[in-house]
Scaffold this motif. Structure first.
Motif, mmCIF file in Angstrom:
data_model
loop_
_atom_site.group_PDB
_atom_site.id
_atom_site.type_symbol
_atom_site.label_atom_id
_atom_site.label_comp_id
_atom_site.label_asym_id
_atom_site.label_seq_id
_atom_site.Cartn_x
_atom_site.Cartn_y
_atom_site.Cartn_z
ATOM 1 N N MET A 83 0.894 -1.031 -0.140
ATOM 2 C CA MET A 83 -0.054 0.005 -0.089
ATOM 3 C C MET A 83 0.928 1.113 -0.041
ATOM 4 O O MET A 83 1.645 1.617 0.968
ATOM 5 C CB MET A 83 -0.847 -0.336 1.135
ATOM 6 N N LEU A 84 0.812 2.124 -1.050
ATOM 7 C CA LEU A 84 1.393 3.258 -1.292
ATOM 8 C C LEU A 84 0.382 4.382 -1.508
ATOM 9 O O LEU A 84 -0.084 4.325 -2.581
ATOM 10 C CB LEU A 84 2.523 3.123 -2.340
ATOM 11 N N VAL A 110 -1.649 -2.102 -4.746
ATOM 12 C CA VAL A 110 -3.028 -2.044 -3.947
ATOM 13 C C VAL A 110 -3.790 -0.816 -3.885
ATOM 14 O O VAL A 110 -3.256 0.268 -3.818
ATOM 15 C CB VAL A 110 -2.323 -2.051 -2.463
ATOM 16 N N MET A 111 -4.596 -1.034 -5.042
ATOM 17 C CA MET A 111 -5.523 0.242 -5.530
ATOM 18 C C MET A 111 -7.050 0.148 -5.269
ATOM 19 O O MET A 111 -7.613 1.048 -5.445
ATOM 20 C CB MET A 111 -5.306 0.276 -7.088
ATOM 21 N N VAL A 112 -7.444 -1.127 -4.925
ATOM 22 C CA VAL A 112 -8.866 -1.070 -4.662
ATOM 23 C C VAL A 112 -9.187 -1.860 -3.292
ATOM 24 O O VAL A 112 -8.602 -3.076 -3.057
ATOM 25 C CB VAL A 112 -9.696 -2.204 -5.751
ATOM 26 N N ALA A 117 -14.106 -0.106 -3.368
ATOM 27 C CA ALA A 117 -13.515 1.337 -3.464
ATOM 28 C C ALA A 117 -12.324 1.487 -3.811
ATOM 29 O O ALA A 117 -11.245 0.895 -3.603
ATOM 30 C CB ALA A 117 -13.939 1.877 -2.011
ATOM 31 N N LYS A 118 -12.035 2.397 -4.939
ATOM 32 C CA LYS A 118 -10.949 2.770 -5.619
ATOM 33 C C LYS A 118 -9.927 3.574 -4.227
ATOM 34 O O LYS A 118 -10.481 4.639 -3.772
ATOM 35 C CB LYS A 118 -10.981 3.861 -6.768
ATOM 36 N N ALA A 124 -2.189 9.579 -8.792
ATOM 37 C CA ALA A 124 -1.127 8.372 -7.959
ATOM 38 C C ALA A 124 -1.096 7.340 -8.803
ATOM 39 O O ALA A 124 -0.395 6.456 -8.862
ATOM 40 C CB ALA A 124 -1.593 8.226 -6.747
ATOM 41 N N LEU A 125 -2.127 6.780 -9.701
ATOM 42 C CA LEU A 125 -2.380 5.852 -10.484
ATOM 43 C C LEU A 125 -1.475 5.945 -11.533
ATOM 44 O O LEU A 125 -0.725 4.854 -12.088
ATOM 45 C CB LEU A 125 -3.688 5.425 -10.955
#
Length: 272
Positions: A83-84, A110-112, A117-118, A124-125
């Motif tokens: 997670m960043l 770790v995006m979702v 939820a996004k 950042a993406l």
């Protein structure tokens, strides 16, 4: 005198106060593989098996200080990224990796959230795509994360195959596309691609909601790479390891969410 300096693996990720995912899952995975675990905390979460109630992101300079301190004193054979939470954190981590050049980087994007939820803003993406993907030895997205990376839906096995090929064509060195979110029962297929090589890793689906599976998978791959396995072998063994940890999972909280049993291979009181 024997060399007592063991191989170390570094996780750069978020802390889970409930002990089921994030830094805590990563360190347990490294220990289960006989390695010394290091951590640089990129986010602190207040959470348990039912919810995340608060998130605190430390200043990027402090995260960089943690990373530099680890590289200054330990033999780091692999790095796992989890997670960043922000663009600044992503750029800071990328700068640190470019400075230290570890042999292996495993990126769990770790995006979702589990709720769907996004978790990352669009900028950042973009930073994750442009700064971290080129540095990763292998990236391990689940289906919703792959959808965000590619900007399209993935709902069938054929679409998953096409998504794997597209990620490789767009610059990923290697991809392990996790199949748990695809519809179906009976078996779950994770798809691996590295250059022109392809493989599938199949395990039975389990009727439980596991916590920390993505963190654990990426950490197991990093541990296996640190131990000298090839990339394909590292991913194959990691999928088996996570499946076993899920089969022996337990429920420490008041919800139905199960936490992985990371030490199932080492315990003599449970069947393999």
């Amino acid at each position: 005198m024997p060399n007592l300096r063991p191989i170390s693996v570094l996780t750069i990720a978020g802390s889970d106060s409930g002990g089921g995912a994030g830094i805590q899952a990563d360190l347990k995975t490294f220990a289960a593989h006989g390695l010394h675990g290091l951590s640089a905390i990129a986010a602190l979460t207040a959470q348990h098996t039912r919810a995340v109630t608060a998130v605190h992101v430390p200043p990027p300079d402090f995260l960089r200080a943690q990373i530099d301190a680890c590289f200054a004193d330990f033999h780091i054979a692999a790095v796992k990224l989890g997670m960043l939470a922000s663009t600044e954190i992503i750029h800071g981590v990328a700068d640190a990796l470019e400075a230290h050049r570890p042999a292996h980087v495993v990126l769990d994007p770790v995006m979702v959230a589990t709720s769907g939820a996004k978790l990352l803003a669009d900028d950042a993406l973009d930073a994750l795509r442009t700064r971290l993907l080129p540095l990763a030895t292998v990236v391990t997205p689940n289906i919703p994360e792959a959808e965000l990376l590619l900007g399209r839906r993935i709902e069938t096995d054929a679409e998953a195959e096409a998504a794997l090929a597209q990620m490789l064509a767009e610059g990923a060195s290697a991809v392990l596309l996790k199949g748990g979110h695809l519809p179906g029962d009976g078996e779950m297929t994770d798809r691996f691609g590295h250059g022109h090589a392809r493989a599938v890793f199949v395990n039975p689906r389990l009727a439980l909601e596991g916590h920390g599976t993505g963190c654990t998978l990426a950490s197991a791959i990093a541990a296996n790479l640190a131990l000298g396995l090839s990339l394909r072998e590292a991913c194959a063994d990691a999928t088996d390891y996570v499946h076993g940890a899920l089969r022996h999972a337990y429920r420490p909280g008041h919800s139905s969410v199960a936490v992985l049993q990371h030490f199932w291979r080492l315990r003599g009181d449970i069947a393999p």
